[in-house]
Design a protein around this motif. Structure first.
Motif, PDB file in Angstrom:
ATOM      1  N   PHE A  16       0.833  -1.204   0.000  1.00 14.08           N
ATOM      2  CA  PHE A  16       0.000   0.000   0.000  1.00 14.08           C
ATOM      3  C   PHE A  16       0.872   1.260   0.000  1.00 14.08           C
ATOM      4  O   PHE A  16       0.649   2.181  -0.792  1.00 14.08           O
ATOM      5  N   LEU A  17       1.867   1.287   0.868  1.00 16.91           N
ATOM      6  CA  LEU A  17       2.740   2.459   0.953  1.00 16.91           C
ATOM      7  C   LEU A  17       3.534   2.671  -0.332  1.00 16.91           C
ATOM      8  O   LEU A  17       3.689   3.810  -0.792  1.00 16.91           O
ATOM      9  N   ALA A  18       4.017   1.590  -0.916  1.00 19.51           N
ATOM     10  CA  ALA A  18       4.787   1.701  -2.162  1.00 19.51           C
ATOM     11  C   ALA A  18       3.906   2.217  -3.299  1.00 19.51           C
ATOM     12  O   ALA A  18       4.299   3.127  -4.045  1.00 19.51           O
ATOM     13  N   ILE A  19       2.714   1.646  -3.439  1.00 18.56           N
ATOM     14  CA  ILE A  19       1.824   2.074  -4.511  1.00 18.56           C
ATOM     15  C   ILE A  19       1.438   3.534  -4.327  1.00 18.56           C
ATOM     16  O   ILE A  19       1.482   4.327  -5.285  1.00 18.56           O
ATOM     17  N   MET A  20       1.076   3.906  -3.114  1.00 14.77           N
ATOM     18  CA  MET A  20       0.691   5.295  -2.867  1.00 14.77           C
ATOM     19  C   MET A  20       1.866   6.242  -3.133  1.00 14.77           C
ATOM     20  O   MET A  20       1.685   7.306  -3.724  1.00 14.77           O
ATOM     21  N   GLY A  21       3.051   5.863  -2.698  1.00 14.50           N
ATOM     22  CA  GLY A  21       4.221   6.708  -2.915  1.00 14.50           C
ATOM     23  C   GLY A  21       4.521   6.916  -4.393  1.00 14.50           C
ATOM     24  O   GLY A  21       4.788   8.043  -4.838  1.00 14.50           O
ATOM     25  N   ILE A  22       4.455   5.845  -5.160  1.00 12.21           N
ATOM     26  CA  ILE A  22       4.735   5.955  -6.599  1.00 12.21           C
ATOM     27  C   ILE A  22       3.635   6.747  -7.295  1.00 12.21           C
ATOM     28  O   ILE A  22       3.910   7.551  -8.189  1.00 12.21           O
ATOM     29  N   GLU A  23       2.386   6.552  -6.871  1.00 15.59           N
ATOM     30  CA  GLU A  23       1.301   7.312  -7.485  1.00 15.59           C
ATOM     31  C   GLU A  23       1.389   8.800  -7.145  1.00 15.59           C
ATOM     32  O   GLU A  23       1.081   9.650  -7.978  1.00 15.59           O
ATOM     33  N   VAL A  24       1.823   9.122  -5.945  1.00 14.65           N
ATOM     34  CA  VAL A  24       2.039  10.533  -5.592  1.00 14.65           C
ATOM     35  C   VAL A  24       3.142  11.110  -6.479  1.00 14.65           C
ATOM     36  O   VAL A  24       3.015  12.232  -7.000  1.00 14.65           O
ATOM     37  N   ALA A  62       3.663   1.117 -10.416  1.00 19.34           N
ATOM     38  CA  ALA A  62       3.344   1.183  -8.983  1.00 19.34           C
ATOM     39  C   ALA A  62       2.732  -0.126  -8.515  1.00 19.34           C
ATOM     40  O   ALA A  62       3.107  -0.660  -7.460  1.00 19.34           O
ATOM     41  N   TRP A  63       1.803  -0.673  -9.280  1.00 15.42           N
ATOM     42  CA  TRP A  63       1.179  -1.946  -8.900  1.00 15.42           C
ATOM     43  C   TRP A  63       2.197  -3.066  -8.844  1.00 15.42           C
ATOM     44  O   TRP A  63       2.235  -3.840  -7.895  1.00 15.42           O
ATOM     45  N   VAL A  64       3.043  -3.144  -9.859  1.00 10.70           N
ATOM     46  CA  VAL A  64       4.002  -4.247  -9.945  1.00 10.70           C
ATOM     47  C   VAL A  64       5.096  -4.100  -8.891  1.00 10.70           C
ATOM     48  O   VAL A  64       5.437  -5.065  -8.207  1.00 10.70           O
TER      49      VAL A  64
END
Length: 136
Positions: A16-24, A62-64
């Protein structure tokens, strides 16, 4: 089995943190056009239409990457069942992709296909890399 569940839970948090960080980061690199709010569903279609392919590809990355990092953490904690823990993380990502596609079907088909095909192999690769190394 408790370590497997704890590993999966920790992996999901990391995911969750990785996806959110990359999306930001994606929103910083590719901001929506002025005056349009991505939180308003009616405006999201216009935003999606103006985004370059690189911005959409970053979402897939981000998902991957989220599945990979979360799968690695899950596997490291799980120890006895690393593949199961990593698979649970990947399934969470895939469920998120399905939910997002159902909620906003305006995403390009390639995003949905890659979002459903890549998280599981990424998480399982991470689980394989997370195995403790035997002393030489």
């Amino acid at each position: 089995m408790l370590r497997t569940l704890l590993g999966a839970l920790a992996g999901m948090v990391v995911t969750f943190l990785a996806i959110m960080g990359i999306e930001v980061l994606g929103h910083v690199l590719y901001p929506p056009p002025p005056g349009l709010d991505p939180m308003v569903p009616q405006q999201l279609e216009r935003i999606m239409a103006t985004q370059p392919a690189a911005a959409l590809a970053l979402v897939v990355v981000a998902w991957v990457l989220g599945a990979f990092l979360g799968g690695w953490v899950a596997a490291r904690i799980a120890r006895a069942h690393p593949r199961i823990a990593a698979t649970l993380v990947a399934l969470l990502v895939m469920a998120g992709v399905v939910g997002m596609i159902m909620q906003m079907p305006l995403h390009p088909r390639w995003m949905a296909v890659l979002g459903l095909l890549l998280p599981l192999p990424a998480a399982l690769l991470a689980a394989g890399l997370a195995r403790p190394r035997l002393p030489a």
